[in-house]
Design an enzyme around this catalytic site. Structure first.
Site, mmCIF file in Angstrom:
data_model
loop_
_atom_site.group_PDB
_atom_site.id
_atom_site.type_symbol
_atom_site.label_atom_id
_atom_site.label_comp_id
_atom_site.label_asym_id
_atom_site.label_seq_id
_atom_site.Cartn_x
_atom_site.Cartn_y
_atom_site.Cartn_z
ATOM 1 N N THR A 147 42.657 33.116 39.256
ATOM 2 C CA THR A 147 42.001 34.401 39.501
ATOM 3 C C THR A 147 40.879 34.179 40.509
ATOM 4 O O THR A 147 40.855 33.156 41.197
ATOM 5 C CB THR A 147 41.541 35.019 38.161
ATOM 6 O OG1 THR A 147 41.023 36.318 38.392
ATOM 7 C CG2 THR A 147 40.488 34.171 37.469
ATOM 8 N N ASN A 148 39.960 35.134 40.638
ATOM 9 C CA ASN A 148 38.848 34.972 41.575
ATOM 10 C C ASN A 148 37.599 35.604 40.969
ATOM 11 O O ASN A 148 37.643 36.154 39.873
ATOM 12 C CB ASN A 148 39.206 35.581 42.936
ATOM 13 C CG ASN A 148 39.461 37.063 42.854
ATOM 14 O OD1 ASN A 148 38.576 37.844 42.549
ATOM 15 N ND2 ASN A 148 40.708 37.457 43.099
ATOM 16 N N LEU A 149 36.497 35.529 41.691
ATOM 17 C CA LEU A 149 35.197 35.893 41.116
ATOM 18 C C LEU A 149 34.844 37.373 41.233
ATOM 19 O O LEU A 149 33.718 37.763 40.947
ATOM 20 C CB LEU A 149 34.095 35.048 41.768
ATOM 21 C CG LEU A 149 34.110 33.570 41.375
ATOM 22 C CD1 LEU A 149 33.046 32.806 42.156
ATOM 23 C CD2 LEU A 149 33.876 33.427 39.874
#
Ligand code: C5P
Length: 215
Positions: A29-31
């Site tokens: 995933t990402n931030l």
């Protein structure tokens, strides 16, 4: 509390990260926190629009009066958005969509073995949701976001043209992810314009004003 500048308009918003599974318990995933997209959905609703928010995994509650559809992967977000886009006047793509998914995701949890072998992940591209909506015959007014770490002015206009959209909103990625404040640069066919650093909800309200003025 403000003129209903989007009364009778239907607005579709994507927000948050996507989650691309590696196996049933792991993923990439990402931030992205979802805060900017949720703020835009809330501001659109407050401006009188009927709002659908297609959201990746976030810890945020659905804004009051907004119809939220939860998804995990970019492919799910694509399918939900494409099945609904034509019924909307405005599409705002705020989600930080994973560019790639894992091609060889495992149906079972990956196990360690005695030899200490490590998994070999292979990637394949995800569909570009914004570009897909922007190329529909019966398309909504499309607004894209760009998180860049440098050369925002140059990359912003190039990205707007490449995606084939009338309005692109730039921000400096690592300064916005997870934060309550942001700073935006709007690119359209007339040039660019800055919305100075402010709370994301205030910027969302200003952005909705800019979108309403353009449709
Ligand atoms: O090309 P880039 O990922 O920088 O473009 C960002 C914009 O495109 C954002 O509006 C994002 O929501 C959208 N996007 C998308 N689907 C993708 C990748 C990006 O809708 N697969």
């Amino acid at each position: 509390f403000r003129p209903k500048i989007l009364a009778n308009k239907r607005v579709l918003v994507t927000a948050g990260p996507t989650f691309e599974p590696i196996d049933p318990v792991r993923g990439i995933t990402n931030l992205s926190s979802g805060k900017m997209g949720y703020a835009i959905a809330r501001a659109a609703r407050q401006a009188g629009a009927e709002v659908t928010l297609v959201s990746g995994p976030t810890g945020l509650p659905a804004p009051y009066g907004v119809h939220r559809i939860n998804v995990q992967t970019a492919q799910q977000m694509h399918d939900v958005v494409l099945s609904r886009a034509a019924g909307h006047e405005i599409f705002v793509a705020v989600a930080a969509v994973a560019d790639w998914r894992i091609a060889n995701a495992s149906a079972q949890k990956l196990k360690k073995n005695e030899a200490g072998d490590v998994p070999q992940l292979q990637f394949e591209p995800n569909p570009d949701i914004l570009a897909a909506v922007a190329s529909l015959q019966n398309k909504p007014y499309c607004v894209g976001f760009a998180a860049e770490s440098e050369n925002l002015l140059e990359y912003g206009e190039a990205k707007r043209k490449r995606k084939g959209i009338p309005l692109l909103v730039g921000n400096i990625g690592h300064q916005t992810f997870g934060k309550d404040e942001n700073e935006l640069v709007l690119f359209d066919d007339k040039g660019h314009q800055s919305l100075p650093r402010a709370d994301k909800q205030e910027l969302a309200r200003q952005l909705i004003g800019e979108i309403a003025a353009r449709i």
